[in-house]
Enzyme design. Sequence first.
Site, PDB file in Angstrom:
ATOM      1  N   LYS A  83      22.398 -95.401  38.661  1.00 28.45           N
ATOM      2  CA  LYS A  83      21.122 -95.036  38.033  1.00 28.45           C
ATOM      3  C   LYS A  83      20.075 -96.060  38.452  1.00 28.45           C
ATOM      4  CE  LYS A  83      20.536 -92.841  33.562  1.00 28.45           C
ATOM      5  NZ  LYS A  83      20.819 -92.972  32.131  1.00 28.45           N
TER       6      LYS A  83
HETATM    7  O1  G3P Z   1      19.741 -90.620  29.232  1.00 27.86           O
HETATM    8  C1  G3P Z   1      18.602 -91.318  28.839  1.00 27.86           C
HETATM    9  C2  G3P Z   1      18.598 -91.430  27.378  1.00 27.86           C
HETATM   10  O2  G3P Z   1      19.671 -92.216  26.960  1.00 27.86           O
HETATM   11  C3  G3P Z   1      17.351 -91.920  26.764  1.00 27.86           C
HETATM   12  O3  G3P Z   1      17.346 -91.393  25.497  1.00 27.86           O
HETATM   13  O4  G3P Z   1      16.763 -91.202  23.146  1.00 27.86           O
HETATM   14  O5  G3P Z   1      16.527 -93.407  24.338  1.00 27.86           O
HETATM   15  O6  G3P Z   1      14.972 -91.529  24.813  1.00 27.86           O
HETATM   16  P1  G3P Z   1      16.325 -91.921  24.380  1.00 27.86           P
END
Ligand code: G3P
Length: 216
Positions: A83
Amino acid sequence: MKLFLDTAVVEEIREIASWGVLSGITTNPSLLAKAGRSVPDFMREIDSLVKGPLSLEVTAESSEEMLKEARKLRGYGENVVIKLPLTPEGLKTCGQLKEEGISSNLTLVFSANQALLAAAAGADYVSPFIGRLNDNGADGNGLIREIRTIFDRYGIAAKIIAASIRDPRNVTEAALNGADIATIPYAVMKKMIAHPLTVDGLRKFKEDWENSRLSL
Ligand code: G3P
């Protein structure tokens, strides 16, 4: 649309993998930090649990350092996808990894142009963050739709991962709008399986069957 789990919690992976619905895993530095797992520790524990691609993220800012981290992370398994952030250094690293036969997932994508840049650099996956866009008053699933339209029009093979999923409806919308994959937090995955009519229906089947005194 394939379903990935977005987590660094081994117990969550074990439970959802046992349902037979998982095609891969994504993590990020925040998720690993929250789970209190170093990468080698995490990888050792999930060794036999994950069959599909598993995204591990670099933390360096320069392409040179990202490459070093990427090669190290790839050393943990053939299914490891690197990533990379959607920055000039991330794009540069993406191209270099492509030449080395290492797959990458360009993350923190918030516009169709960023997705185009990721694909042009050789990304295998692009991760638009739909929840964070919605949080800011933008249209996360509209972005999935735009990327899908562009990738289809130009025959771009990079897979679209709907990320930053907040609720089950986000998953349905990602599927309707053409995401190839949704990477879903554990809590949302648990909500996806739940429906009160399923619970009620099951209770009634059981009750009717027991009252009938018949046997299978
Ligand atoms: O895959 C990316 C994700 O983990 C981000 O999620 O909820 O931190 O925006 P969030």
